[in-house]
Design an enzyme around this catalytic site. Structure first.
Site, PDB file in Angstrom:
ATOM      1  N   LEU A  13       0.827  -1.202   0.000  1.00 44.00           N
ATOM      2  CA  LEU A  13       0.000   0.000   0.000  1.00 44.00           C
ATOM      3  C   LEU A  13       0.864   1.256   0.000  1.00 44.00           C
ATOM      4  CD1 LEU A  13      -2.701   1.461   0.269  1.00 44.00           C
ATOM      5  CD2 LEU A  13      -2.558   1.125   2.741  1.00 44.00           C
ATOM      6  N   ILE A  38       8.585   2.763  13.183  1.00 43.39           N
ATOM      7  CA  ILE A  38       7.500   3.469  13.889  1.00 43.39           C
ATOM      8  C   ILE A  38       7.373   3.035  15.352  1.00 43.39           C
ATOM      9  CG2 ILE A  38       6.175   4.080  11.841  1.00 43.39           C
ATOM     10  CD1 ILE A  38       4.237   1.755  12.551  1.00 43.39           C
ATOM     11  N   ALA A  61       2.771  -1.946   8.965  1.00 40.98           N
ATOM     12  CA  ALA A  61       2.021  -2.880   9.816  1.00 40.98           C
ATOM     13  C   ALA A  61       2.789  -4.184   9.962  1.00 40.98           C
ATOM     14  CB  ALA A  61       0.643  -3.175   9.200  1.00 40.98           C
ATOM     15  N   TYR A 126      -3.164 -10.805  16.252  1.00 40.91           N
ATOM     16  CA  TYR A 126      -3.037  -9.799  15.184  1.00 40.91           C
ATOM     17  C   TYR A 126      -4.259  -8.884  15.189  1.00 40.91           C
ATOM     18  CZ  TYR A 126      -3.618  -7.858  10.499  1.00 40.91           C
ATOM     19  OH  TYR A 126      -3.863  -7.014   9.447  1.00 40.91           O
TER      20      TYR A 126
END
Ligand SMILES: NC(=O)c1ccc[n+]([C@@H]2O[C@H](COP(=O)([O-])OP(=O)(O)OC[C@H]3O[C@@H](n4cnc5c(N)ncnc54)[C@H](OP(=O)(O)O)[C@@H]3O)[C@@H](O)[C@H]2O)c1
Length: 303
Positions: A13, A38, A61, A126
């Site tokens: 993405l 992050i 992610a 998750y």
């Protein structure tokens, strides 16, 4: 010209968001994990301080659903606590956070495409970590945009270690063994370039809160695999299985397709059909593979 900072820029993405924002004339700064992790609050703060963006997009992610059952802490650090880092930094610098989440926040028992107001009920580590990420974004910010999506496949999956479902199917077909895919689980496979374009449309419409952007067609993973092979002109031995036979470490929602009605009510275009998306994917894939081949040939010693 608006300034955008994208984290997770090397993912499926992230790569498409970079192209989409650039094509629309934004000033885009992209951070892969090697430039900004992050989970490291200081690196996130420094990245924002360096570019002072109006909009911060989190496309990073931890997506290994089964491995997360063994290492839930890592999943939580990336998908939840790191979103807190981003939200705190956005709050300090007055930037809007756009965060991506997952259809797996739902338990899949509804038997119809999920809408934004449906109650989440995650089924594993998750899924809990993704829901916690949403909560952190909403806890620290008044107007974050949270976009839930499903079964993402984009050309960058050709380059990433994790890949995507299309790459996995093509790899298994090349191995020649019988391929078993569940027919009793339904999702909304989502083409990353179409997702990126519609996400930017939502941003440009000033959307905030939760929005769903899944591929338009709810389909079982078995039927999706069959479509991939048909489009690729392959005929591997493909057999349906089900969740009773095909046990995985993580429980997954049985029916996690997403309704895009709320996004479409803002004038966002419907997703392309899955058949068109697979055709586009395979075309770009073929061209990237032939470029790779040409580069490899150019690099080889000549007689
Ligand atoms: N893929 C799916 O099927 C799917 C389904 C539902 C929702 N989603 C959501 O859609 C969004 C985009 O997913 P995607 O398919 O583009 O994922 P992807 O291709 O796996 O890309 C994720 C990117 O995040 C990076 N990343 C991981 N940990 C990081 C960290 N600590 N700091 C910075 N970057 C980090 C990864 O880098 P490395 O390669 O170095 O790990 C990778 O480049 C995510 O929010 C995901 O949860 C995806």
């Amino acid at each position: 010209m608006k300034k955008i900072t994208i984290f997770g820029g090397a993912g499926q993405l992230g790569a498409e968001l970079r192209s989409e924002f650039s094509a629309r004339g934004y000033r885009v700064h992209v951070f892969g994990r090697s430039k900004a992790d992050i989970t490291n609050a200081a690196e996130v703060e420094q990245a924002l301080a360096a570019f002072d963006p109006e909009i911060v997009v989190n496309a990073a992610a931890y997506n290994q659903v089964d491995v997360a059952e063994k290492e839930p802490t890592t999943a939580f650090q990336v998908n939840a606590l790191a979103v807190r880092n981003l939200a705190v930094a956005c709050r300090q610098s007055d930037a809007q956070l756009v965060h991506f989440s997952s259809d797996y926040v739902f338990d899949g028992l509804g038997g119809r495409a999920y809408r934004e107001e449906d109650e989440p009920h995650p089924l594993g580590a998750y899924a809990v970590s993704k829901l916690a990420g949403e909560l952190y974004a909403r806890a620290y910010l008044d107007r974050p945009l949270i976009i839930r999506t499903s079964g993402v496949f984009g050309p960058a999956g050709l380059e990433t270690a994790r890949g995507n479902f299309v790459e996995m199917m093509l790899r298994l077909a090349a191995n020649g063994q019988t391929i078993r895919v569940v027919e009793d689980h339904v999702a909304s496979p989502t083409y990353a370039p179409a997702l990126a374009a519609r996400a930017v449309d939502l941003i440009e419409r000033g959307a905030h809160g939760i929005y769903h952007l899944g591929g338009g067609s709810p389909i079982s993973w078995y039927d999706w695999a069959a479509k991939i092979f048909a489009a690729a002109g392959l005929h591997p031995p493909l057999k349906p299985t089900n969740e009773r036979e095909f046990r995985t470490a993580a429980r997954r929602p049985k029916y996690s397709a997403l309704s895009n009605a709320k996004s479409e009510s803002l004038g966002v275009a419907p997703m392309p059909s899955l058949d068109d998306a697979i055709q586009l994917y395979l075309k770009i894939r073929a061209s990237r593979l032939s470029q790779r081949g040409a580069i490899a040939e150019g690099a080889s010693p000549r007689p």
